[in-house]
Design a protein around this motif. Structure first.
Motif, PDB file in Angstrom:
ATOM      1  N   LEU A  80     -10.290  -7.092   0.619  1.00 57.84           N
ATOM      2  CA  LEU A  80      -8.916  -6.629   0.754  1.00 57.84           C
ATOM      3  C   LEU A  80      -8.823  -5.508   1.787  1.00 57.84           C
ATOM      4  O   LEU A  80      -7.801  -5.335   2.450  1.00 57.84           O
ATOM      5  CB  LEU A  80      -8.404  -6.143  -0.599  1.00 57.84           C
ATOM      6  N   SER A 107       0.083   0.187  -4.446  1.00 59.42           N
ATOM      7  CA  SER A 107      -1.380   0.144  -4.388  1.00 59.42           C
ATOM      8  C   SER A 107      -1.949   1.430  -3.790  1.00 59.42           C
ATOM      9  O   SER A 107      -1.542   1.852  -2.710  1.00 59.42           O
ATOM     10  CB  SER A 107      -1.823  -1.062  -3.562  1.00 59.42           C
ATOM     11  N   GLU A 133      -8.239   0.118  -3.063  1.00 54.21           N
ATOM     12  CA  GLU A 133      -8.641  -1.272  -2.851  1.00 54.21           C
ATOM     13  C   GLU A 133     -10.149  -1.368  -2.703  1.00 54.21           C
ATOM     14  O   GLU A 133     -10.826  -0.386  -2.407  1.00 54.21           O
ATOM     15  CB  GLU A 133      -7.961  -1.835  -1.597  1.00 54.21           C
ATOM     16  N   SER A 134     -10.648  -2.576  -2.896  1.00 56.33           N
ATOM     17  CA  SER A 134     -12.081  -2.803  -2.740  1.00 56.33           C
ATOM     18  C   SER A 134     -12.321  -4.195  -2.178  1.00 56.33           C
ATOM     19  O   SER A 134     -11.449  -5.062  -2.235  1.00 56.33           O
ATOM     20  CB  SER A 134     -12.804  -2.661  -4.084  1.00 56.33           C
ATOM     21  N   CYS A 178      -7.553   2.479   1.408  1.00 56.06           N
ATOM     22  CA  CYS A 178      -6.644   1.421   1.835  1.00 56.06           C
ATOM     23  C   CYS A 178      -7.051   0.895   3.201  1.00 56.06           C
ATOM     24  O   CYS A 178      -7.747   1.563   3.959  1.00 56.06           O
ATOM     25  CB  CYS A 178      -5.205   1.951   1.926  1.00 56.06           C
ATOM     26  N   GLN A 209       0.842  -1.190   0.000  1.00 58.61           N
ATOM     27  CA  GLN A 209       0.000   0.000   0.000  1.00 58.61           C
ATOM     28  C   GLN A 209       0.882   1.247   0.000  1.00 58.61           C
ATOM     29  O   GLN A 209       1.911   1.285   0.667  1.00 58.61           O
ATOM     30  CB  GLN A 209      -0.902   0.008   1.224  1.00 58.61           C
ATOM     31  N   SER A 219     -12.539  -8.977  -4.417  1.00 58.05           N
ATOM     32  CA  SER A 219     -11.717  -7.862  -3.968  1.00 58.05           C
ATOM     33  C   SER A 219     -10.620  -7.565  -4.985  1.00 58.05           C
ATOM     34  O   SER A 219     -10.254  -8.416  -5.791  1.00 58.05           O
ATOM     35  CB  SER A 219     -11.103  -8.158  -2.598  1.00 58.05           C
ATOM     36  N   SER A 220     -10.105  -6.341  -4.943  1.00 57.41           N
ATOM     37  CA  SER A 220      -9.072  -5.956  -5.891  1.00 57.41           C
ATOM     38  C   SER A 220      -8.235  -4.816  -5.343  1.00 57.41           C
ATOM     39  O   SER A 220      -8.615  -4.140  -4.392  1.00 57.41           O
ATOM     40  CB  SER A 220      -9.703  -5.532  -7.230  1.00 57.41           C
ATOM     41  N   GLY A 221      -7.078  -4.644  -5.947  1.00 53.58           N
ATOM     42  CA  GLY A 221      -6.208  -3.526  -5.612  1.00 53.58           C
ATOM     43  C   GLY A 221      -5.594  -2.996  -6.885  1.00 53.58           C
ATOM     44  O   GLY A 221      -5.299  -3.755  -7.816  1.00 53.58           O
ATOM     45  N   CYS A 224      -3.209   7.227  -0.773  1.00 50.93           N
ATOM     46  CA  CYS A 224      -4.116   6.098  -0.986  1.00 50.93           C
ATOM     47  C   CYS A 224      -5.548   6.554  -0.764  1.00 50.93           C
ATOM     48  O   CYS A 224      -5.898   7.028   0.324  1.00 50.93           O
ATOM     49  CB  CYS A 224      -3.770   4.955  -0.028  1.00 50.93           C
TER      50      CYS A 224
END
Length: 461
Positions: free
Chosen positions: A249, A242, A245-246, A163, A156, A216-218, A160
């Protein structure tokens, strides 16, 4: 009937059970497991008791939810065993889908009629082991999960927009004199786009995206910077920075992920020129102890089996499981059952076997455990026992036999988990096996990519 050593009798006097040597089983092939070790153990966060087989650099490795973790997580966040097994089932199913069309055979095999998913795995929830590294100049401490099934590493970064919280400070690219984002026209960006669909450009900078099977994703900037590993450093280490995020995660509490897979973006591949295309690790027996990760591991002193690779699914390291032994006896399993490969995976918790192989293992193990009452199944575990009132438990040895007559005798921690046989059958008719991290505990596992071999050395941590 074999005679019973006096020491075993003394151990079992307090258990109100007498161990009977069942027909065909030699008492010398039994292992003694102390009941207390099924639930807790004395905390030992010191370095491994055995010096790693290293010609490179070694860093400590810890369980993410244990007291030795460099990124402590509140106990309320640690998943229950049932939750872990449910998530583990999803990861195992995902790996089988990736290999659904891979042909059997040795060496680099081709794949036909297979669409490789763009997702990298089910979620971070099944990943259990952490290392601490430094990124940037000056180095900023980052605590990262390791995964032999992932290639793209990421942390991360500031700024951000969305995050999760973490123990260490977010990596700040603006504070590092050696940080450099990749441009859209760079070779690294082109390679990332080719090997991971969905990655590409935003403006002039290369963008990366990791997707997981749980939704989830980043995403962020694909970059390079100096990586500090123990006393060594790697220049121009490629990783994802990163910034958004979603999904699940956002519930994670670690700083990022270190990919140890076989693809072009992984740490193992990036450092191949420095560390001779070889790395090893030893996963500790319990969350209350420590293991290690070694890059540039010395390749001598291991029992080695051939490494199987797929050009279409390059992330995973395969081996050929040929037989299983219980109590010193080889099970009568047709060779055709093991016609597919088995994947060595640090991110899968429980070893998965073809249904026929698992059935034979379960039956033989139950025959060697008749002195203990059966217990109710738990999740994917259907071979469980009631150890109530026991101070010591005697279990048959279990060994996995790989090609080249390589016999890996499992530690007690790799046989029994929470009173159940720590193996599971594939949920479909797949012949693909997965060697999970429970069965790898205490063994130094060598990935000699340059030499095309996977090695094993017992009792390393």
């Amino acid at each position: 009937m074999a005679s019973i050593p006096k020491l075993v009798i003394l151990l079992l006097c307090t258990c109100l059970h007498t161990l009977v040597a069942h027909e065909g089983y030699d008492l010398r092939t039994y292992k003694v497991l102390h009941a207390g070790s099924l639930k807790s153990a004395a905390v030992n966060c010191s370095q491994p008791k055995v010096t790693p087989s290293s010609g490179g650099v070694t860093v400590p490795l810890h369980h993410r939810h244990g007291p030795c973790s460099p990124s402590p997580v509140p106990s309320t966040k640690a998943p229950t065993l049932e939750e872990m097994l449910r998530r583990d089932q999803l990861r195992a199913a995902y790996i089988r889908r990736k290999y659904s069309g891979v042909k059997g055979g040795a060496g680099d095999v081709e794949q036909s009629d297979v669409t490789v998913p763009t997702t990298l795995g089910t979620s971070l929830d099944t990943l259990e082991y952490l290392i601490t590294v430094g990124i940037g100049s000056p180095a900023m401490t980052q605590t990262m999960l390791i995964d032999t099934g992932s290639d793209v590493s990421w942390v991360q970064c500031k700024p951000c927009s969305q995050c999760h919280t973490q123990a260490d400070s977010l990596f700040d690219p603006s504070s590092s004199s050696t940080y450099s984002p990749f441009s859209c026209s760079s070779a690294a960006c082109a390679q990332l786009s080719q090997s991971h669909e969905g990655n590409g450009c935003s403006g002039s900078q290369c963008q990366y995206m990791v997707k997981y099977g749980d939704g989830s994703s980043g995403t962020g900037t694909y970059s390079s910077d100096k990586l500090a590993l123990g006393s060594s450093s790697v220049s121009n280490f490629q990783f994802g920075c990163s910034q958004s995020e979603s999904g699940n995660l956002l519930e994670d509490q670690t700083d990022g992920l270190m990919g140890l897979g076989g693809g072009a973006q992984s740490l193992a591949t990036q450092t191949a020129g420095t560390f001779d295309k070889a790395f090893s690790y030893c996963l500790p027996p319990t969350p209350d102890s420590s293991g290690f990760l070694t890059l540039g591991a010395a390749t001598s002193g291991f029992s080695k089996t051939q490494m199987l690779r797929s050009s279409q699914v390059p992330s995973y390291y395969g081996v050929l499981l040929e037989a299983i032994r219980v109590g010193g006896r080889q099970l009568n399993i047709p060779a055709s059952v093991f016609s597919g490969r088995s994947i060595m995976d640090s991110g899968t918790i429980i070893t998965r076997l073809p249904a026929t192989a698992y059935s034979a293992l379960s039956s033989a193990f139950k025959a060697g455990m008749k002195q203990y009452p059966p217990a109710q199944p738990m999740g994917i575990f259907d071979t469980c026992f009631d150890f109530s009132g026991q101070s010591t438990i005697n279990i048959p040895s279990v060994a996995l036999v790989f090609s080249g007559e390589v016999v890996v005798d499992l530690a007690t921690d790799g046989i029994i988990l929470d009173s159940c046989l720590a193996f599971a059958a594939n949920s479909d008719d797949s012949s693909l096996g997965i060697i999970g991290n429970v069965q790898q505990r205490t063994i130094e596992v060598l990935y000699d990519v340059g030499g095309g071999a996977v090695g094993f050395k017992a009792g390393a941590c």
